[in-house]
Design an enzyme around this catalytic site. Structure first.
Site, PDB file in Angstrom:
ATOM      1  N   HIS A  21       0.853  -1.185   0.000  1.00 26.57           N
ATOM      2  CA  HIS A  21       0.000   0.000   0.000  1.00 26.57           C
ATOM      3  C   HIS A  21       0.892   1.239   0.000  1.00 26.57           C
ATOM      4  O   HIS A  21       2.126   1.131  -0.007  1.00 26.57           O
ATOM      5  CB  HIS A  21      -1.011  -0.027   1.143  1.00 26.57           C
ATOM      6  CG  HIS A  21      -0.424  -0.113   2.531  1.00 26.57           C
ATOM      7  ND1 HIS A  21       0.487   0.810   3.027  1.00 26.57           N
ATOM      8  CD2 HIS A  21      -0.619  -1.008   3.524  1.00 26.57           C
ATOM      9  CE1 HIS A  21       0.803   0.487   4.259  1.00 26.57           C
ATOM     10  NE2 HIS A  21       0.155  -0.614   4.584  1.00 26.57           N
ATOM     11  N   HIS A  24       3.931   1.437   2.471  1.00 29.41           N
ATOM     12  CA  HIS A  24       5.168   0.742   2.070  1.00 29.41           C
ATOM     13  C   HIS A  24       5.857   1.533   0.959  1.00 29.41           C
ATOM     14  O   HIS A  24       7.074   1.676   0.931  1.00 29.41           O
ATOM     15  CB  HIS A  24       4.866  -0.664   1.539  1.00 29.41           C
ATOM     16  CG  HIS A  24       4.035  -1.515   2.456  1.00 29.41           C
ATOM     17  ND1 HIS A  24       2.789  -1.974   2.116  1.00 29.41           N
ATOM     18  CD2 HIS A  24       4.272  -1.986   3.696  1.00 29.41           C
ATOM     19  CE1 HIS A  24       2.289  -2.712   3.110  1.00 29.41           C
ATOM     20  NE2 HIS A  24       3.172  -2.717   4.093  1.00 29.41           N
ATOM     21  N   CYS A 130       1.259 -10.969  19.924  1.00 29.89           N
ATOM     22  CA  CYS A 130       0.412 -10.480  18.841  1.00 29.89           C
ATOM     23  C   CYS A 130       0.978 -11.002  17.526  1.00 29.89           C
ATOM     24  O   CYS A 130       2.118 -10.688  17.171  1.00 29.89           O
ATOM     25  CB  CYS A 130       0.372  -8.948  18.805  1.00 29.89           C
ATOM     26  SG  CYS A 130      -0.446  -8.335  17.314  1.00 29.89           S
ATOM     27  N   CYS A 133       1.821  -8.159  14.959  1.00 34.90           N
ATOM     28  CA  CYS A 133       3.124  -7.499  15.182  1.00 34.90           C
ATOM     29  C   CYS A 133       4.259  -8.517  15.168  1.00 34.90           C
ATOM     30  O   CYS A 133       5.413  -8.139  15.112  1.00 34.90           O
ATOM     31  CB  CYS A 133       3.168  -6.808  16.538  1.00 34.90           C
ATOM     32  SG  CYS A 133       2.018  -5.447  16.771  1.00 34.90           S
ATOM     33  N   CYS A 155      -4.280  -6.239  21.127  1.00 37.18           N
ATOM     34  CA  CYS A 155      -3.109  -5.439  20.780  1.00 37.18           C
ATOM     35  C   CYS A 155      -3.562  -4.004  20.478  1.00 37.18           C
ATOM     36  O   CYS A 155      -4.517  -3.797  19.720  1.00 37.18           O
ATOM     37  CB  CYS A 155      -2.441  -6.039  19.545  1.00 37.18           C
ATOM     38  SG  CYS A 155      -1.223  -4.954  18.777  1.00 37.18           S
ATOM     39  N   HIS A 158      -3.189  -3.503  16.524  1.00 36.59           N
ATOM     40  CA  HIS A 158      -4.052  -4.264  15.616  1.00 36.59           C
ATOM     41  C   HIS A 158      -5.491  -4.427  16.100  1.00 36.59           C
ATOM     42  O   HIS A 158      -6.337  -4.915  15.347  1.00 36.59           O
ATOM     43  CB  HIS A 158      -3.443  -5.644  15.348  1.00 36.59           C
ATOM     44  CG  HIS A 158      -2.199  -5.586  14.509  1.00 36.59           C
ATOM     45  ND1 HIS A 158      -0.951  -5.372  15.042  1.00 36.59           N
ATOM     46  CD2 HIS A 158      -2.033  -5.671  13.164  1.00 36.59           C
ATOM     47  CE1 HIS A 158      -0.068  -5.354  14.062  1.00 36.59           C
ATOM     48  NE2 HIS A 158      -0.687  -5.530  12.909  1.00 36.59           N
ATOM     49  N   LYS A 305      -3.954   5.773  10.935  1.00 35.04           N
ATOM     50  CA  LYS A 305      -2.790   5.175  10.300  1.00 35.04           C
ATOM     51  C   LYS A 305      -3.300   4.239   9.213  1.00 35.04           C
ATOM     52  O   LYS A 305      -4.153   3.401   9.468  1.00 35.04           O
ATOM     53  CB  LYS A 305      -1.986   4.361  11.310  1.00 35.04           C
ATOM     54  CG  LYS A 305      -0.766   3.742  10.655  1.00 35.04           C
ATOM     55  CD  LYS A 305      -0.042   2.734  11.522  1.00 35.04           C
ATOM     56  CE  LYS A 305       1.105   2.129  10.733  1.00 35.04           C
ATOM     57  NZ  LYS A 305       1.412   0.755  11.070  1.00 35.04           N
ATOM     58  N   LYS A 308      -3.792  -2.155   5.827  1.00 40.12           N
ATOM     59  CA  LYS A 308      -4.710  -3.012   5.116  1.00 40.12           C
ATOM     60  C   LYS A 308      -5.781  -3.542   6.067  1.00 40.12           C
ATOM     61  O   LYS A 308      -6.953  -3.610   5.743  1.00 40.12           O
ATOM     62  CB  LYS A 308      -3.913  -4.181   4.524  1.00 40.12           C
ATOM     63  CG  LYS A 308      -4.691  -4.967   3.511  1.00 40.12           C
ATOM     64  CD  LYS A 308      -3.934  -6.201   3.130  1.00 40.12           C
ATOM     65  CE  LYS A 308      -4.798  -7.419   3.274  1.00 40.12           C
ATOM     66  NZ  LYS A 308      -4.065  -8.658   3.382  1.00 40.12           N
TER      67      LYS A 308
HETATM   68  N1  MSP Z   1       8.580  -7.188   8.374  1.00 45.53           N
HETATM   69  C1  MSP Z   1       8.609  -6.095   9.285  1.00 45.53           C
HETATM   70  C2  MSP Z   1       9.894  -5.298   9.138  1.00 45.53           C
HETATM   71  C3  MSP Z   1      11.162  -6.064   9.317  1.00 45.53           C
HETATM   72  S1  MSP Z   1      12.562  -5.071   9.033  1.00 45.53           S
HETATM   73  C4  MSP Z   1      13.833  -6.003   9.545  1.00 45.53           C
HETATM   74  C5  MSP Z   1       7.425  -5.177   9.039  1.00 45.53           C
HETATM   75  N2  MSP Z   1       6.888  -5.259   7.823  1.00 45.53           N
HETATM   76  S2  MSP Z   1       5.631  -4.423   7.307  1.00 45.53           S
HETATM   77  O1  MSP Z   1       5.280  -4.995   6.045  1.00 45.53           O
HETATM   78  O2  MSP Z   1       4.628  -4.336   8.300  1.00 45.53           O
HETATM   79  O3  MSP Z   1       6.209  -3.006   6.951  1.00 45.53           O
HETATM   80  C6  MSP Z   1       6.318  -2.028   7.908  1.00 45.53           C
HETATM   81  C7  MSP Z   1       6.860  -0.779   7.274  1.00 45.53           C
HETATM   82  O4  MSP Z   1       6.029  -0.350   6.203  1.00 45.53           O
HETATM   83  C8  MSP Z   1       6.850   0.376   8.249  1.00 45.53           C
HETATM   84  O5  MSP Z   1       7.974   0.381   9.080  1.00 45.53           O
HETATM   85  C9  MSP Z   1       6.853   1.538   7.292  1.00 45.53           C
HETATM   86  O6  MSP Z   1       8.135   1.690   6.784  1.00 45.53           O
HETATM   87  C10 MSP Z   1       5.921   1.045   6.202  1.00 45.53           C
HETATM   88  N3  MSP Z   1       4.543   1.399   6.501  1.00 45.53           N
HETATM   89  C11 MSP Z   1       3.491   0.558   6.712  1.00 45.53           C
HETATM   90  N4  MSP Z   1       2.378   1.295   6.943  1.00 45.53           N
HETATM   91  C12 MSP Z   1       2.667   2.597   6.904  1.00 45.53           C
HETATM   92  C13 MSP Z   1       1.944   3.795   7.052  1.00 45.53           C
HETATM   93  N5  MSP Z   1       0.655   3.828   7.270  1.00 45.53           N
HETATM   94  N6  MSP Z   1       2.640   4.952   6.966  1.00 45.53           N
HETATM   95  C14 MSP Z   1       3.970   4.996   6.716  1.00 45.53           C
HETATM   96  N7  MSP Z   1       4.673   3.881   6.571  1.00 45.53           N
HETATM   97  C15 MSP Z   1       4.047   2.663   6.650  1.00 45.53           C
HETATM   98  O7  MSP Z   1       7.089  -4.421   9.911  1.00 45.53           O
END
Ligand code: MSP
Length: 524
Positions: A21, A24, A130, A133, A155, A158, A305, A308
């Site tokens: 999304h 990311h 969780c 997380c 959590c 979530h 925030k 998905k």
């Molecule tokens: N797999 C772990 C990270 C491991 S790193 C060794 C994880 N993955 S995640 O798919 O949940 O991605 C999290 C990251 O996606 C966040 O740290 C951020 O960089 C980005 N984001 C996810 N949602 C976001 C927002 N709503 N806003 C900004 N960034 C976001 O956590």
């Protein structure tokens, strides 16, 4: 161009079970822009991104879809995560998947090293976990459920029930690193940025660290603990190690020495893993800690925030299909102060697209090129004697280039773009004031007309170079239209830190027609 200092930068590795999304996408384009900037400045740059494929979350999602976890992640990575990089025009140097043998073997090697050094012990564990997380939750992030989850502990992130887990675990002696970590934050004040993130980390570590459970035995989708095959390594330990395994930890000392240590850019949701646990793991292994961790804010949609699971997710293609990848990159990187939360709305996106890209930068480029075509048969004129107003533009360009580079050093991409935009605004004002169309009416003003249009074209040359890390596609188009590719070579080879030096564009270059860089959009 690889003679400069090393600059190794990473995104978090994403869970492939979520579809990509704009959150990311935000992290990824920020890291790509920083990497492109440094690469073009001649630093020995390496950009890594990838996917985090183990853990309970993935296992359950695969089971729910009746496939093996490996089949599940292979499909998602191929169908959704590789294409994201194309959608956003990302020039990553590597993509790591934690299910690759190059990663799995070296994770085992690392964990074995910690074990051999006496930092790992076996113990009993009972705590609330969780799966969203992939984390045992601290008190502060456990709240009472409501609605269907009434009476359960959920959590805070979530809003889903936590699971009480009780098992024999291996623990990492994180608690032993409290003092060394505090010392690190003190001696390297930039280790965690921005300031708000640093303060949060310092007070968290000051309040005391508990040892960390680093293995799980209730399921097997993970990397086996090398000395106990009934356990797999905790998914976060496995995931953090990607930053080291991808650059040769454990098998290519030369590469590892060349790249490591890295800068990590992460969302603030995963700051503690990167700024507390990860440096402690590295210290325990006797390796260098990262060069820094930068935590950016959250994208908010409708005040929440974006995620998905909360149904606020927007796919990056929804934006790029309408506005293009450059506009996506520009919008998120310029409209949000890097490090703070920012709200996304379609209205804001289309207003900025129209004002800043179409009317601001795009129009400046189109009309400058069109006037050179019209008044000088498409040949960039040479400048005559510079007047005060021309010299003012030269100074704005030089100052903007220096300020942008300094801002990028601080990871403040938004400030870099704001600095560069002073050139766009100044040049638009300059053209309005100098009225080349009026000068063109009188042959006596020929030299003056040349000076004005050279100034516009040379300003655009600087803009193309400075904006190419942010908007690689449209700047490339502009570069070709300016005729610069022939006389100066490829845009990505133009030394970024010299972008502000006046006079690089050669008079006599032939411009070519420029279709609008940011065409009017239908929808929106
Ligand atoms: N797999 C772990 C990270 C491991 S790193 C060794 C994880 N993955 S995640 O798919 O949940 O991605 C999290 C990251 O996606 C966040 O740290 C951020 O960089 C980005 N984001 C996810 N949602 C976001 C927002 N709503 N806003 C900004 N960034 C976001 O956590």
């Amino acid at each position: 161009m690889t003679s400069g200092r090393s600059f190794y930068i990473t995104t978090p590795i994403y869970y492939p079970s979520d579809l990509p999304h704009i959150g990311h996408g935000y992290t990824t384009v920020a890291v790509d822009t920083l990497a492109r900037w440094h690469r073009q400045a001649g630093d020995d740059t390496w950009m890594l991104t990838g996917t985090d494929e183990h853990g309970q979350k993935m296992l359950r999602a695969a089971a729910a879809n009746n496939v093996t976890p490996q089949e599940w992640v292979d499909k998602l990575v191929t169908e959704s995560w590789f294409p994201l990089l194309e959608t956003l025009d990302v020039a990553n140097d590597d993509f790591i998947r934690t299910t690759q043998p190059r990663h799995e073997e070296r994770v085992q090697q690392f964990v074995q090293a910690l074990f051999d050094r006496g930092y790992i012990y076996a113990g009993e564990y009972e705590a609330l976990y969780c799966v969203g997380c992939e984390e045992f939750k601290p008190e502060a992030e456990i709240v009472d459920g409501t609605g269907p989850f009434e009476g359960l502990k959920v959590c805070a992130i979530h809003s889903k029930p936590l699971e009480l887990l009780q098992e024999k675990n291996y623990f990492f002696k994180l608690s032993e690193f409290q003092d060394r970590l505090l010392e690190l934050y003190k001696t390297e004040p930039d280790f965690v940025r921005p300031e708000s993130a640093r303060n949060e980390v310092v007070s968290f570590v000051r309040s005391g660290l508990k040892d960390l459970s680093i293995s799980r035995s209730a399921f097997d989708w993970g990397i086996t603990v090398p000395w106990d095959s009934s356990h797999v390594i905790y998914v976060w330990v496995d995931a953090l190690l990607n930053y080291a395994t991808a650059v040769g930890y454990g098998n290519d000392p030369e590469q590892f020495a060349r790249r490591w240590p890295a800068f990590h850019v992460v969302g603030k949701d995963i700051l503690r893993f990167h700024a507390v646990i990860w440096p402690a793991m590295l210290m325990a292994a006797g390796l260098d800690v990262p060069r820094g961790v930068f935590a950016h804010g959250w994208l908010l949609v409708g005040g929440e925030k974006m995620s998905k699971s909360k149904l606020t997710g927007i796919a990056p293609t929804e934006i790029t299909d309408v506005f293009g990848s450059d506009a996506y990159r520009f919008y998120f990187l310029s409209a949000i102060a890097f490090g703070q939360d920012g709200s996304f709305s379609w209205e804001d996106l289309s207003a900025r697209y129209q004002a800043e890209l179409a009317n601001g930068f795009g129009n400046l480029a189109s009309r400058s090129v069109a006037m050179i075509e019209k008044y000088f048969d498409g040949v960039v004129p040479s400048a005559g004697t510079y007047a005060e107003g021309d010299l003012a533009i030269q100074k704005i360009v030089a100052d903007a280039a220096a300020a942008a580079d300094a801002a990028v050093e601080r990871f403040r991409i938004d400030e870099a773009i704001a600095a560069i935009w002073t050139i766009v605004d100044a040049l638009n004002g300059y053209i309005t004031e100098n009225e080349p169309w009026a000068l063109a009416k009188d042959e006596a003003n020929r030299e003056r007309l040349g000076t004005v249009l050279y100034t516009a074209a040379e300003g655009l040359r600087a803009l193309a170079v400075l904006l190419s890390p942010v908007m690689p596609a449209s700047t490339e188009k502009l570069w070709i239209a300016l005729g610069a590719a022939e006389s100066l070579g490829r845009l990505v080879d133009q030394p970024l830190r010299e972008a502000g030096a006046w006079g690089a564009l050669r008079p006599g270059s032939t411009v070519s027609a420029l279709t609008p860089l940011f065409p009017r959009v239908e929808q929106a």
